[in-house]
Design an enzyme around this catalytic site. Sequence first.
Site, short mmCIF file in Angstrom:
data_model
loop_
_atom_site.label_atom_id
_atom_site.label_comp_id
_atom_site.label_asym_id
_atom_site.label_seq_id
_atom_site.Cartn_x
_atom_site.Cartn_y
_atom_site.Cartn_z
N PHE A 281 20.26 -14.29 33.54
CA PHE A 281 20.92 -13.07 33.99
C PHE A 281 22.45 -13.14 33.90
O PHE A 281 23.15 -12.52 34.69
CB PHE A 281 20.46 -12.69 35.40
CG PHE A 281 18.97 -12.58 35.50
CD1 PHE A 281 18.30 -11.50 34.95
CD2 PHE A 281 18.22 -13.58 36.11
CE1 PHE A 281 16.91 -11.41 35.01
CE2 PHE A 281 16.83 -13.50 36.18
CZ PHE A 281 16.18 -12.41 35.62
N ALA A 282 22.96 -13.87 32.93
CA ALA A 282 24.40 -13.99 32.72
C ALA A 282 24.86 -12.83 31.84
O ALA A 282 25.16 -12.99 30.66
CB ALA A 282 24.74 -15.33 32.09
N ASN A 283 24.87 -11.64 32.44
CA ASN A 283 25.20 -10.41 31.72
C ASN A 283 26.01 -9.51 32.64
O ASN A 283 25.79 -9.49 33.85
CB ASN A 283 23.92 -9.67 31.33
CG ASN A 283 22.93 -10.53 30.59
OD1 ASN A 283 23.21 -10.99 29.49
ND2 ASN A 283 21.78 -10.77 31.20
N ASP B 4 24.40 -12.87 27.74
CA ASP B 4 23.98 -14.23 27.40
C ASP B 4 23.29 -14.21 26.03
O ASP B 4 23.12 -13.14 25.42
CB ASP B 4 23.10 -14.83 28.49
CG ASP B 4 21.83 -14.03 28.78
OD1 ASP B 4 21.28 -13.39 27.86
OD2 ASP B 4 21.39 -14.04 29.94
N HIS C 172 38.21 6.41 29.04
CA HIS C 172 37.84 6.31 30.44
C HIS C 172 36.33 6.47 30.59
O HIS C 172 35.75 7.40 30.05
CB HIS C 172 38.59 7.37 31.25
CG HIS C 172 38.41 7.24 32.71
ND1 HIS C 172 38.32 8.32 33.53
CD2 HIS C 172 38.31 6.15 33.52
CE1 HIS C 172 38.16 7.92 34.78
NE2 HIS C 172 38.16 6.60 34.79
N HIS D 259 17.12 -5.74 36.30
CA HIS D 259 17.36 -6.20 34.93
C HIS D 259 16.82 -5.19 33.91
O HIS D 259 17.42 -4.98 32.86
CB HIS D 259 16.73 -7.58 34.72
CG HIS D 259 17.09 -8.21 33.41
ND1 HIS D 259 18.40 -8.43 33.02
CD2 HIS D 259 16.32 -8.67 32.39
CE1 HIS D 259 18.41 -9.00 31.83
NE2 HIS D 259 17.16 -9.15 31.42
#
Length: 139
Positions: free
Chosen positions: A128-130, A28, A20, A106
Site C-alpha cells: 500500500f505504498a501509494n 509502488d 488546480h 484500496h
Amino acid sequence: MKKGVLLNADISAVISRLGHTDQIVIGDAGLPIPATTTRIDLALTRGVPGFLQVVDVVTQEMQVENAYLAEEIVKNNPQLHEALLVLLTQLEQRQENQIALRYISHEAFKEQTKQSRAVIRSGECSPFANIILGSGVTF
C-alpha cells in the site's frame, strides 16, 4: 541543465501542466496503472527508487492541496505510513498550507487513479505504498 531537484523530464512536464485539483499518483511497483493514464515508470529494481524518495522529490516541484491514501496502509505498512505523515507535515510547513488527507479503501484508490494525469511507478515493494496528490495553487 535544469537547476532544480527534479531532473526527470516526463515528471517535470506533467507537473507543469497541472491545473488546480488535477491529480497525479505515486505508486509502488505493484499498483495497477489504467491503460488510459500516462505511465512514468521509474522502477529499476526492488526498492529503487523508493516510494518516499519519489514523493519527496515530486512534492518539491508540485503545490499539493490534498492527498489520498489507501486506508490499509495504516495496519499493513505502519512504518511507511508514519514516515509519509512526517513528510506531508514538512511539506505543509514549506508550502504554508494545510494538506487535506483522506483515507479510502484500496479498491476505491485504484478507481481514483483513473482520474489522474499520470501514475509515477517507483521501485517500492512494500504494501500500500501509494499516494494520490491533488494539485493546489501557489496564490
